[in-house]
Design an enzyme around this catalytic site. Sequence first.
Site, PDB file in Angstrom:
ATOM      1  N   SER A 162       5.055   0.110  -6.893  1.00 54.65           N
ATOM      2  CA  SER A 162       4.675   0.717  -8.178  1.00 54.65           C
ATOM      3  C   SER A 162       5.845   0.632  -9.153  1.00 54.65           C
ATOM      4  O   SER A 162       5.657   0.551 -10.365  1.00 54.65           O
ATOM      5  CB  SER A 162       4.274   2.176  -7.981  1.00 54.65           C
ATOM      6  OG  SER A 162       3.255   2.259  -7.012  1.00 54.65           O
ATOM      7  N   HIS A 205      -1.153  -1.034  -1.524  1.00 55.34           N
ATOM      8  CA  HIS A 205      -1.973   0.145  -1.177  1.00 55.34           C
ATOM      9  C   HIS A 205      -3.377  -0.278  -0.756  1.00 55.34           C
ATOM     10  O   HIS A 205      -3.949   0.274   0.173  1.00 55.34           O
ATOM     11  CB  HIS A 205      -2.120   1.071  -2.396  1.00 55.34           C
ATOM     12  CG  HIS A 205      -0.842   1.663  -2.886  1.00 55.34           C
ATOM     13  ND1 HIS A 205      -0.282   1.313  -4.098  1.00 55.34           N
ATOM     14  CD2 HIS A 205      -0.029   2.588  -2.354  1.00 55.34           C
ATOM     15  CE1 HIS A 205       0.825   2.006  -4.284  1.00 55.34           C
ATOM     16  NE2 HIS A 205       1.008   2.791  -3.242  1.00 55.34           N
ATOM     17  N   GLY A 241       2.716   1.646   4.700  1.00 52.94           N
ATOM     18  CA  GLY A 241       3.213   0.285   4.510  1.00 52.94           C
ATOM     19  C   GLY A 241       4.634   0.140   5.040  1.00 52.94           C
ATOM     20  O   GLY A 241       5.466   1.044   4.909  1.00 52.94           O
ATOM     21  N   LYS A 262       6.932  -1.706   3.900  1.00 51.38           N
ATOM     22  CA  LYS A 262       8.011  -1.880   2.922  1.00 51.38           C
ATOM     23  C   LYS A 262       8.936  -0.660   3.010  1.00 51.38           C
ATOM     24  O   LYS A 262      10.145  -0.780   2.927  1.00 51.38           O
ATOM     25  CB  LYS A 262       7.480  -2.032   1.498  1.00 51.38           C
ATOM     26  CG  LYS A 262       8.633  -2.279   0.510  1.00 51.38           C
ATOM     27  CD  LYS A 262       8.149  -2.640  -0.849  1.00 51.38           C
ATOM     28  CE  LYS A 262       7.614  -1.439  -1.588  1.00 51.38           C
ATOM     29  NZ  LYS A 262       8.677  -0.470  -1.941  1.00 51.38           N
ATOM     30  N   ASP A 263       8.318   0.497   3.206  1.00 48.66           N
ATOM     31  CA  ASP A 263       9.092   1.722   3.446  1.00 48.66           C
ATOM     32  C   ASP A 263       9.287   1.857   4.956  1.00 48.66           C
ATOM     33  O   ASP A 263       8.752   2.770   5.593  1.00 48.66           O
ATOM     34  CB  ASP A 263       8.343   2.931   2.876  1.00 48.66           C
ATOM     35  CG  ASP A 263       8.186   2.833   1.374  1.00 48.66           C
ATOM     36  OD1 ASP A 263       9.204   2.810   0.672  1.00 48.66           O
ATOM     37  OD2 ASP A 263       7.037   2.736   0.896  1.00 48.66           O
ATOM     38  N   MET A 285       5.442  -5.905  -3.264  1.00 48.04           N
ATOM     39  CA  MET A 285       4.700  -5.087  -4.235  1.00 48.04           C
ATOM     40  C   MET A 285       5.228  -3.657  -4.210  1.00 48.04           C
ATOM     41  O   MET A 285       5.485  -3.089  -3.146  1.00 48.04           O
ATOM     42  CB  MET A 285       3.226  -5.079  -3.867  1.00 48.04           C
ATOM     43  CG  MET A 285       2.643  -6.456  -3.903  1.00 48.04           C
ATOM     44  SD  MET A 285       1.216  -6.516  -4.961  1.00 48.04           S
ATOM     45  CE  MET A 285       0.808  -8.238  -4.834  1.00 48.04           C
ATOM     46  N   GLU A 307      -1.799  -4.044  -4.791  1.00 50.30           N
ATOM     47  CA  GLU A 307      -2.411  -4.733  -3.638  1.00 50.30           C
ATOM     48  C   GLU A 307      -1.897  -4.193  -2.301  1.00 50.30           C
ATOM     49  O   GLU A 307      -2.608  -4.218  -1.298  1.00 50.30           O
ATOM     50  CB  GLU A 307      -2.128  -6.238  -3.707  1.00 50.30           C
ATOM     51  CG  GLU A 307      -2.928  -6.970  -4.772  1.00 50.30           C
ATOM     52  CD  GLU A 307      -4.439  -6.906  -4.541  1.00 50.30           C
ATOM     53  OE1 GLU A 307      -4.858  -6.875  -3.373  1.00 50.30           O
ATOM     54  OE2 GLU A 307      -5.174  -6.853  -5.534  1.00 50.30           O
TER      55      GLU A 307
HETATM   56  O1  PAF Z   1       4.935   6.074   0.497  1.00 52.35           O
HETATM   57  C1  PAF Z   1       4.578   6.894  -0.368  1.00 52.35           C
HETATM   58  O2  PAF Z   1       3.898   6.564  -1.340  1.00 52.35           O
HETATM   59  C2  PAF Z   1       4.983   8.349  -0.227  1.00 52.35           C
HETATM   60  O3  PAF Z   1       6.260   8.466   0.302  1.00 52.35           O
HETATM   61  C3  PAF Z   1       3.972   9.197   0.581  1.00 52.35           C
HETATM   62  C4  PAF Z   1       3.888   8.730   2.020  1.00 52.35           C
HETATM   63  C5  PAF Z   1       2.603   9.119  -0.059  1.00 52.35           C
HETATM   64  C6  PAF Z   1       4.411  10.656   0.605  1.00 52.35           C
HETATM   65  O4  PAF Z   1       4.485  11.186  -0.671  1.00 52.35           O
END
Ligand code: PAF
Length: 274
Positions: A177, A28, A138, A140-141, A175, A26
């Site tokens: 993966s 993404h 996002g 979260k990162d 959320m 969700e």
């Molecule tokens: O956040 C992610 O999924 C990854 O770090 C990204 C930005 C797709 C780069 O591989």
Amino acid sequence: MQARSDLIRHYGKRIAFVPTMGFLHEGHLSLMEEGRKLGDELVVSIFVNPAQFGPGEDLEAYPRAFERDCELSKKKGANIIFAPDTTELYGREFQTYITLEKLPNHLCGISRPVHFRGVATVVTKLFNIVRPHVAIFGKKDYQQVLVIRQMVNDLNFDIEIVGAPIIREADGLAMSSRNSYLTPEQRTSALSLYQSLEKAQTLVESGITDAAKIAGAVSEFVTSHPETVIDYIAICDSETLADMQTIDRPALMALAVKIGKTRLIDNKILSPPH
Ligand code: PAF
């Protein structure tokens, strides 16, 4: 992909871009929703980027569900799914990397020394290939968003970077993966990340503004749950990521915790007491 983007641009349309490593959830999908609002055409990339995994990390095990990801992306309005393979993207003799001088020296960059070099490099490549007007990431990162904003600024990319809110499960778990790695017991422990951020805010509201005290309470709470090992708990400036001693202005609280073998992250902006 470049030719398609050139054509889209030729017709004066705006390209929104959501880069992902697939195994979509969700979080993404919310980035794609945002992308649909911000552009005429939505490009989603699916690429598990080896350059951002260090030795011994979960590159091989990283969950993949390509067909399902394509279906979900299309349902959310993606016009193009860009999914190169590793050799196609990196060639045989890749040797040019993007490194940032300061931001990676904090938080995740400490225990994952090659991570942000890998992220900055692949995102640069994807930007050059997809040629978006706007890209959505996002929060979260959180550190990743700062790294990308800084890089875009430093290298004069003509791309707007949008940071989108963290999407959580009903009980608060952010959320990711990587949540798919968790056993039911580990998932209960994983919830302590979100709960500890909420506890931290309650402590601040009760008048405790000493960052070390709050970090200590959070650490005690998280480690009271089975299978938890703290990588870091930081209370820091939300732009530079430099440590803060007192919460006298909004501060980023970020943490990374290993639950069994799964490393999870979460964060929250702590508001100072009124
Ligand atoms: O956040 C992610 O999924 C990854 O770090 C990204 C930005 C797709 C780069 O591989």
